[in-house]
Design a protein around this motif. Structure first.
Motif, PDB file in Angstrom:
ATOM      1  N   PRO A 106       0.825  -1.218   0.000  1.00 49.46           N
ATOM      2  CA  PRO A 106       0.000   0.000   0.000  1.00 49.46           C
ATOM      3  C   PRO A 106       0.856   1.264   0.000  1.00 49.46           C
ATOM      4  CG  PRO A 106      -0.828  -1.584   1.597  1.00 49.46           C
ATOM      5  CD  PRO A 106       0.488  -2.121   1.119  1.00 49.46           C
ATOM      6  N   PRO A 107       0.493   2.281  -0.794  1.00 49.44           N
ATOM      7  CA  PRO A 107       1.285   3.520  -0.871  1.00 49.44           C
ATOM      8  C   PRO A 107       1.488   4.205   0.472  1.00 49.44           C
ATOM      9  CG  PRO A 107      -0.326   3.426  -2.639  1.00 49.44           C
ATOM     10  CD  PRO A 107      -0.643   2.282  -1.725  1.00 49.44           C
ATOM     11  N   ARG A 108       0.534   4.067   1.393  1.00 46.91           N
ATOM     12  CA  ARG A 108       0.668   4.735   2.687  1.00 46.91           C
ATOM     13  C   ARG A 108       1.894   4.253   3.460  1.00 46.91           C
ATOM     14  NH1 ARG A 108      -3.405   0.998   3.392  1.00 46.91           N
ATOM     15  NH2 ARG A 108      -3.047  -0.569   5.026  1.00 46.91           N
ATOM     16  N   ARG A 109       2.355   3.051   3.145  1.00 50.03           N
ATOM     17  CA  ARG A 109       3.515   2.505   3.847  1.00 50.03           C
ATOM     18  C   ARG A 109       4.781   3.305   3.532  1.00 50.03           C
ATOM     19  NH1 ARG A 109       5.425   0.150   8.309  1.00 50.03           N
ATOM     20  NH2 ARG A 109       7.214  -1.200   7.892  1.00 50.03           N
ATOM     21  N   VAL A 110       4.819   3.952   2.367  1.00 51.08           N
ATOM     22  CA  VAL A 110       5.993   4.738   1.978  1.00 51.08           C
ATOM     23  C   VAL A 110       6.265   5.836   2.995  1.00 51.08           C
ATOM     24  CG1 VAL A 110       6.912   6.341   0.261  1.00 51.08           C
ATOM     25  CG2 VAL A 110       5.813   4.211  -0.482  1.00 51.08           C
ATOM     26  N   ASP A 111       5.251   6.624   3.320  1.00 49.67           N
ATOM     27  CA  ASP A 111       5.449   7.705   4.282  1.00 49.67           C
ATOM     28  C   ASP A 111       5.713   7.170   5.688  1.00 49.67           C
ATOM     29  OD1 ASP A 111       5.245   9.882   2.522  1.00 49.67           O
ATOM     30  OD2 ASP A 111       3.059   9.738   2.538  1.00 49.67           O
ATOM     31  N   GLU A 112       5.165   5.998   5.998  1.00 55.17           N
ATOM     32  CA  GLU A 112       5.419   5.396   7.312  1.00 55.17           C
ATOM     33  C   GLU A 112       6.900   5.079   7.484  1.00 55.17           C
ATOM     34  OE1 GLU A 112       2.935   1.987   7.667  1.00 55.17           O
ATOM     35  OE2 GLU A 112       1.078   3.134   7.807  1.00 55.17           O
ATOM     36  N   VAL A 113       7.511   4.439   6.482  1.00 52.64           N
ATOM     37  CA  VAL A 113       8.919   4.059   6.638  1.00 52.64           C
ATOM     38  C   VAL A 113       9.845   5.259   6.486  1.00 52.64           C
ATOM     39  CG1 VAL A 113       8.543   1.658   5.975  1.00 52.64           C
ATOM     40  CG2 VAL A 113       9.158   3.329   4.208  1.00 52.64           C
ATOM     41  N   LEU A 114       9.448   6.245   5.691  1.00 51.46           N
ATOM     42  CA  LEU A 114      10.255   7.470   5.625  1.00 51.46           C
ATOM     43  C   LEU A 114      10.285   8.149   6.990  1.00 51.46           C
ATOM     44  CD1 LEU A 114       9.159   8.912   2.171  1.00 51.46           C
ATOM     45  CD2 LEU A 114      11.481   8.220   2.799  1.00 51.46           C
ATOM     46  N   GLY A 115       9.142   8.187   7.662  1.00 51.99           N
ATOM     47  CA  GLY A 115       9.109   8.749   9.003  1.00 51.99           C
ATOM     48  C   GLY A 115       9.922   7.935   9.980  1.00 51.99           C
ATOM     49  N   LEU A 116       9.817   6.607   9.892  1.00 57.42           N
ATOM     50  CA  LEU A 116      10.579   5.729  10.774  1.00 57.42           C
ATOM     51  C   LEU A 116      12.077   5.920  10.584  1.00 57.42           C
ATOM     52  CD1 LEU A 116      10.454   3.437  12.861  1.00 57.42           C
ATOM     53  CD2 LEU A 116      10.394   1.817  10.956  1.00 57.42           C
ATOM     54  N   ALA A 117      12.495   6.175   9.343  1.00 57.68           N
ATOM     55  CA  ALA A 117      13.907   6.362   9.042  1.00 57.68           C
ATOM     56  C   ALA A 117      14.381   7.794   9.270  1.00 57.68           C
ATOM     57  CB  ALA A 117      14.190   5.957   7.597  1.00 57.68           C
ATOM     58  N   GLY A 118      13.483   8.672   9.706  1.00 58.44           N
ATOM     59  CA  GLY A 118      13.868  10.053   9.948  1.00 58.44           C
ATOM     60  C   GLY A 118      14.081  10.858   8.685  1.00 58.44           C
ATOM     61  N   LEU A 119      13.407  10.470   7.605  1.00 51.75           N
ATOM     62  CA  LEU A 119      13.575  11.142   6.315  1.00 51.75           C
ATOM     63  C   LEU A 119      12.307  11.852   5.848  1.00 51.75           C
ATOM     64  CD1 LEU A 119      15.620   8.458   4.316  1.00 51.75           C
ATOM     65  CD2 LEU A 119      16.468  10.616   5.251  1.00 51.75           C
ATOM     66  N   GLY A 120      11.338  12.028   6.735  1.00 50.57           N
ATOM     67  CA  GLY A 120      10.094  12.657   6.326  1.00 50.57           C
ATOM     68  C   GLY A 120      10.296  14.024   5.701  1.00 50.57           C
ATOM     69  N   ALA A 121      11.185  14.826   6.276  1.00 45.16           N
ATOM     70  CA  ALA A 121      11.418  16.177   5.769  1.00 45.16           C
ATOM     71  C   ALA A 121      12.199  16.178   4.467  1.00 45.16           C
ATOM     72  CB  ALA A 121      12.155  17.008   6.817  1.00 45.16           C
ATOM     73  N   ALA A 122      12.887  15.073   4.163  1.00 41.43           N
ATOM     74  CA  ALA A 122      13.708  14.995   2.954  1.00 41.43           C
ATOM     75  C   ALA A 122      13.055  14.165   1.864  1.00 41.43           C
ATOM     76  CB  ALA A 122      15.072  14.402   3.292  1.00 41.43           C
ATOM     77  N   ALA A 123      11.794  13.796   2.044  1.00 46.46           N
ATOM     78  CA  ALA A 123      11.136  12.851   1.132  1.00 46.46           C
ATOM     79  C   ALA A 123      11.087  13.349  -0.305  1.00 46.46           C
ATOM     80  CB  ALA A 123       9.723  12.553   1.624  1.00 46.46           C
ATOM     81  N   ARG A 124      11.014  14.670  -0.508  1.00 48.28           N
ATOM     82  CA  ARG A 124      10.888  15.219  -1.857  1.00 48.28           C
ATOM     83  C   ARG A 124      12.227  15.643  -2.458  1.00 48.28           C
ATOM     84  NH1 ARG A 124       5.627  15.948  -3.152  1.00 48.28           N
ATOM     85  NH2 ARG A 124       4.106  15.896  -1.444  1.00 48.28           N
ATOM     86  N   ARG A 125      13.294  15.388  -1.750  1.00 50.34           N
ATOM     87  CA  ARG A 125      14.620  15.742  -2.274  1.00 50.34           C
ATOM     88  C   ARG A 125      15.164  14.636  -3.163  1.00 50.34           C
ATOM     89  NH1 ARG A 125      18.266  17.378   2.745  1.00 50.34           N
ATOM     90  NH2 ARG A 125      19.826  17.270   1.088  1.00 50.34           N
ATOM     91  N   PRO A 126      15.866  14.975  -4.256  1.00 53.38           N
ATOM     92  CA  PRO A 126      16.483  13.933  -5.081  1.00 53.38           C
ATOM     93  C   PRO A 126      17.633  13.273  -4.327  1.00 53.38           C
ATOM     94  CG  PRO A 126      17.147  16.109  -5.848  1.00 53.38           C
ATOM     95  CD  PRO A 126      16.083  16.319  -4.809  1.00 53.38           C
ATOM     96  N   VAL A 127      17.843  12.001  -4.596  1.00 52.03           N
ATOM     97  CA  VAL A 127      18.838  11.232  -3.863  1.00 52.03           C
ATOM     98  C   VAL A 127      20.240  11.789  -4.072  1.00 52.03           C
ATOM     99  CG1 VAL A 127      19.857   8.935  -3.620  1.00 52.03           C
ATOM    100  CG2 VAL A 127      17.395   9.168  -3.889  1.00 52.03           C
TER     101      VAL A 127
END
Length: 235
Positions: A106-127
């Motif tokens: 499910p797509p909602r899991r993407v934001d869950e693991v980004l938050g868990l990894a401490g990357l929520g604020a960087a989610a829209r940044r290119p790698v």
């Protein structure tokens, strides 16, 4: 939750024997440290467990079966072998969304693991803008995407700052307390005694020790002494 069992594992590359008759168990509900110097066979062992390399002899089983025979294996096993497998121009969230879609997650899991990894604020940044430590966090987020029962991580603390290492330690221990099987390969002992419950030490592809950390001594000094003595043992 499934254990990881390695039985008589041997792998040769031409004349080089990377792993020799290796046997151990990584129990469920524990963080197992797969320890050894660079070139000791740790990564080869993990790649065999993940079905990426065919063993010359023996086998590695997850819950009693080989990785390739698992139903929906990425839902059972999450893995991070390196932090360089990202398209540099793709945003972090998009990278995980592609992975999730491919695995029916499910797509909602993407934001869950980004938050868990401490990357929520960087989610829209290119790698391409990510530091090595941030790439490690993204790799861990990808490994956790399918909410797996087993996590196999190769040098996950590489590039992390002290706060990141503390976060990793707490996250792995929390996941193990949920009953999951965690294997962490490392050649660095600094954080091991604060993270692992179970220890497997290898050198030159051979097993030197396997068992609870308490059988060595739950201090960094005791583990370092055992590590140095056991890896120096003759082949």
């Amino acid at each position: 939750m499934p254990d990881i069992e390695v039985h008589g594992l041997t792998k040769t590359f031409g004349r080089v024997m990377a792993v020799r008759d290796l046997s151990f168990t990584a129990p469920a509900g524990k963080v197992t440290g797969l320890l050894g110097p660079n070139g000791s066979g740790k990564t080869t062992t993990l790649r065999i467990a993940l079905g990426l390399v065919r063993p010359t002899a023996g086998e590695a089983l997850i819950g009693g079966v080989r990785y390739g025979r698992l139903t929906r294996p990425r839902r059972v096993v999450g893995a991070m072998l390196e932090s360089t497998g990202f398209h540099p121009g793709r945003r972090a969230r998009d990278h995980l969304r592609v992975r999730a879609a491919a695995d029916g997650i499910p797509p909602r899991r993407v934001d869950e693991v980004l938050g868990l990894a401490g990357l929520g604020a960087a989610a829209r940044r290119p790698v391409r803008q990510f530091s090595l430590g941030m790439r490690q966090r993204l790799g861990l987020a990808a490994a956790m995407l399918g909410d797996p029962q087993v996590l196999i991580l190769d040098e996950p603390a590489n590039g992390l700052d002290p706060a990141g290492i503390a976060w990793l330690r707490g996250t792995l221990r929390d996941l193990a307390r949920e009953g999951r099987t965690i294997v962490v390969a490392s050649h660095v002992l600094g954080e091991v005694t604060r993270t692992v419950d179970h220890v497997v030490i290898v050198s030159a592809g051979e097993l030197r020790f396997a068992g609870p950390l308490s059988d060595i001594g739950e201090t960094h000094a005791a583990l370092e002494s055992a590590f140095l003595n056991l890896t120096a043992a003759p082949n």
